[in-house]
Design a protein around this motif. Structure first.
Motif, PDB file in Angstrom:
ATOM      1  N   SER A 206       0.832  -1.211   0.000  1.00  7.92           N
ATOM      2  CA  SER A 206       0.000   0.000   0.000  1.00  7.92           C
ATOM      3  C   SER A 206       0.866   1.260   0.000  1.00  7.92           C
ATOM      4  CB  SER A 206      -0.957  -0.002   1.190  1.00  7.92           C
ATOM      5  OG  SER A 206      -0.244  -0.325   2.353  1.00  7.92           O
ATOM      6  N   PRO A 207       1.331   1.614  -1.164  1.00 10.01           N
ATOM      7  CA  PRO A 207       2.235   2.759  -1.285  1.00 10.01           C
ATOM      8  C   PRO A 207       1.507   4.088  -1.091  1.00 10.01           C
ATOM      9  CG  PRO A 207       1.674   1.921  -3.466  1.00 10.01           C
ATOM     10  CD  PRO A 207       1.027   1.007  -2.478  1.00 10.01           C
ATOM     11  N   SER A 208       2.260   5.133  -0.777  1.00  3.80           N
ATOM     12  CA  SER A 208       1.675   6.464  -0.682  1.00  3.80           C
ATOM     13  C   SER A 208       1.295   6.936  -2.085  1.00  3.80           C
ATOM     14  CB  SER A 208       2.692   7.439  -0.092  1.00  3.80           C
ATOM     15  OG  SER A 208       3.781   7.593  -0.983  1.00  3.80           O
ATOM     16  N   ALA A 209       0.360   7.882  -2.127  1.00  3.52           N
ATOM     17  CA  ALA A 209      -0.069   8.422  -3.426  1.00  3.52           C
ATOM     18  C   ALA A 209       1.124   9.034  -4.148  1.00  3.52           C
ATOM     19  CB  ALA A 209      -1.147   9.472  -3.216  1.00  3.52           C
ATOM     20  N   ARG A 210       1.992   9.672  -3.389  1.00  2.00           N
ATOM     21  CA  ARG A 210       3.155  10.338  -3.963  1.00  2.00           C
ATOM     22  C   ARG A 210       4.056   9.332  -4.679  1.00  2.00           C
ATOM     23  NH1 ARG A 210       7.614  11.679  -0.618  1.00  2.00           N
ATOM     24  NH2 ARG A 210       9.080  12.819  -1.910  1.00  2.00           N
TER      25      ARG A 210
ATOM     26  N   ARG B 182       5.992   6.903  -9.704  1.00  2.00           N
ATOM     27  CA  ARG B 182       6.283   5.720 -10.510  1.00  2.00           C
ATOM     28  C   ARG B 182       5.532   5.771 -11.849  1.00  2.00           C
ATOM     29  NH1 ARG B 182       7.941   0.359 -10.383  1.00  2.00           N
ATOM     30  NH2 ARG B 182       6.627  -0.947 -11.677  1.00  2.00           N
ATOM     31  N   GLU B 183       4.260   6.182 -11.776  1.00  2.00           N
ATOM     32  CA  GLU B 183       3.485   6.285 -13.027  1.00  2.00           C
ATOM     33  C   GLU B 183       4.124   7.298 -13.973  1.00  2.00           C
ATOM     34  OE1 GLU B 183      -0.492   7.167 -11.768  1.00  2.00           O
ATOM     35  OE2 GLU B 183      -0.750   5.123 -10.979  1.00  2.00           O
ATOM     36  N   ASP B 184       4.555   8.415 -13.418  1.00  2.00           N
ATOM     37  CA  ASP B 184       5.214   9.423 -14.256  1.00  2.00           C
ATOM     38  C   ASP B 184       6.444   8.824 -14.938  1.00  2.00           C
ATOM     39  OD1 ASP B 184       3.389  11.424 -13.683  1.00  2.00           O
ATOM     40  OD2 ASP B 184       4.546  12.250 -12.011  1.00  2.00           O
TER      41      ASP B 184
END
Ligand code: GTP
Ligand code: MG
Length: 318
Positions: A110-114, A119-121
């Motif tokens: 459960s990673p942070s939104a940041r 990672r998506e970027d």
């Protein structure tokens, strides 16, 4: 080992791209040994391309620091992301810089939104490289903040990606791995004459560097309250007889309420920002600075082409 002939110079551009906050500006500053690009703990610090120059033996490397690449929403975001890809398009080599600790965190349950967004970027940037048929050097940054075994796992997740010619593990802040990377880059630069004098460190007008220094202090001091709604311009730069410089800068905000936050009680906040900026400017310019800050409310400055030009950005039509 790279072999240089005495009469043979090389010169080329290295663009550093990556998600916001990966440490691109920190790396550029370390590479050239002076602070030419501002750094904060916040995302979207760098707004335009900044060139920094270093010379290794016969080779001149021009580093192009770029704004972070992320999913743009506003016009300013788009201008920044365009500037970043533009930097990559013109470069002889590209470094994709990744915040290794954040990338590792994104792999946890459960990673942070940041972490997820960063990672998506990064994955989108890899897609972008694919589409433009460009290869890049992958550099995992901030290895000082990550245990070795996790780092190796991370490398495993991207090592088969055919977009990457090489992988480096570095700490842009501490300098680990940076000189190896620099030597490697020097070997990639094409033959040709140097474009800058050997002692030139940056290709950024002093006025703009001065604006950037104030923006750095501003971002750190009032960022919670004023996310990304300010811009700084150096309007007057007067050389004084005693060798000092008198500078007038305007900080643009969008609303009166933002102006009050910036001024603070009895003007305390703006005064602090001004003091901090002046100290840094005196260090950078090696002379005394008299700095005067003015705050102007300019509704919709984010849609004003003139402001973009001052920042060194193209104005996106929509
Ligand atoms: N621990 C650690 N922190 C680092 C390292 N490199 C950069 N940082 C920190 O990461 C934060 C972001 O650094 P910047 O250089 O501003 O990052 P950037 O990629 O230029 O960010 P944008 O301009 O917003 O895209 C700052 O707080 C730096 O001090 C590193 O090697 N190790
Ligand atoms: Mg930056």
């Amino acid at each position: 080992m790279i072999e240089f002939h005495k009469d043979q110079t090389r010169c080329g551009f290295v663009a550093i791209i990556g998600a916001p906050n990966a440490g691109k500006s920190t790396l550029v500053n370390f590479m050239v040994g002076v602070k030419v690009s501002i750094v904060t703990h916040k995302v979207q610090t760098t707004r335009t391309r900044i060139r920094a120059i270093t010379t290794v033996e016969q080779t001149q490397i021009i580093f192009v620091d770029t704004p972070g690449i992320f999913a743009p929403r506003r016009r300013l975001d788009r201008a920044m992301v365009n500037a970043a890809w533009g930097g990559a398009a013109d470069a002889d080599a590209i470094i994709l810089l990744v915040d290794a600790p954040l990338f590792a965190e994104a792999l946890k349950p459960s990673p942070s939104a940041r972490a997820r967004v960063s990672r998506e970027d990064t994955l989108k940037i890899i897609d972008g490289l694919e589409k433009s048929h460009r290869k890049a050097i992958l550099a995992f940054n901030k290895i000082d903040a990550l245990p070795r075994e996790i780092l190796l796992e991370l490398v495993d997740t991207l090592k088969d990606e055919d977009r990457f010619s090489d992988i480096f593990l570095i700490s842009a802040e501490k300098g680990d791995g940076v000189s190896d990377l620099k030597t490697h880059l020097a070997g990639l630069m094409p033959k040709g004459p140097w474009l800058y004098a050997e002692d030139q460190l940056a290709d950024l007008p002093l006025r703009m560097l001065a604006s950037e220094i104030t923006r750095e202090k501003l971002m750190v001091r009032v960022h919670q309250e004023l996310p990304y709604v300010t811009t700084v311009e150096t309007e007057r730069w007067t050389e004084k007889k005693d060798g000092s410089v008198r500078m007038e800068q305007v900080i643009y905000v969008e609303r009166d309420s933002q102006k009050s936050i910036l001024l603070g009680k009895g003007g305390r906040t703006i005064k602090e920002i001004g003091q901090q900026a002046r100290v840094d400017m005196e260090k950078s310019f090696d002379r005394r600075v008299h700095l005067f800050l003015f705050v102007k409310v300019r509704g919709k400055w984010l849609d004003d082409p003139q402001r973009y030009q001052e920042m060194g950005l193209d104005f996106p039509s929509a």
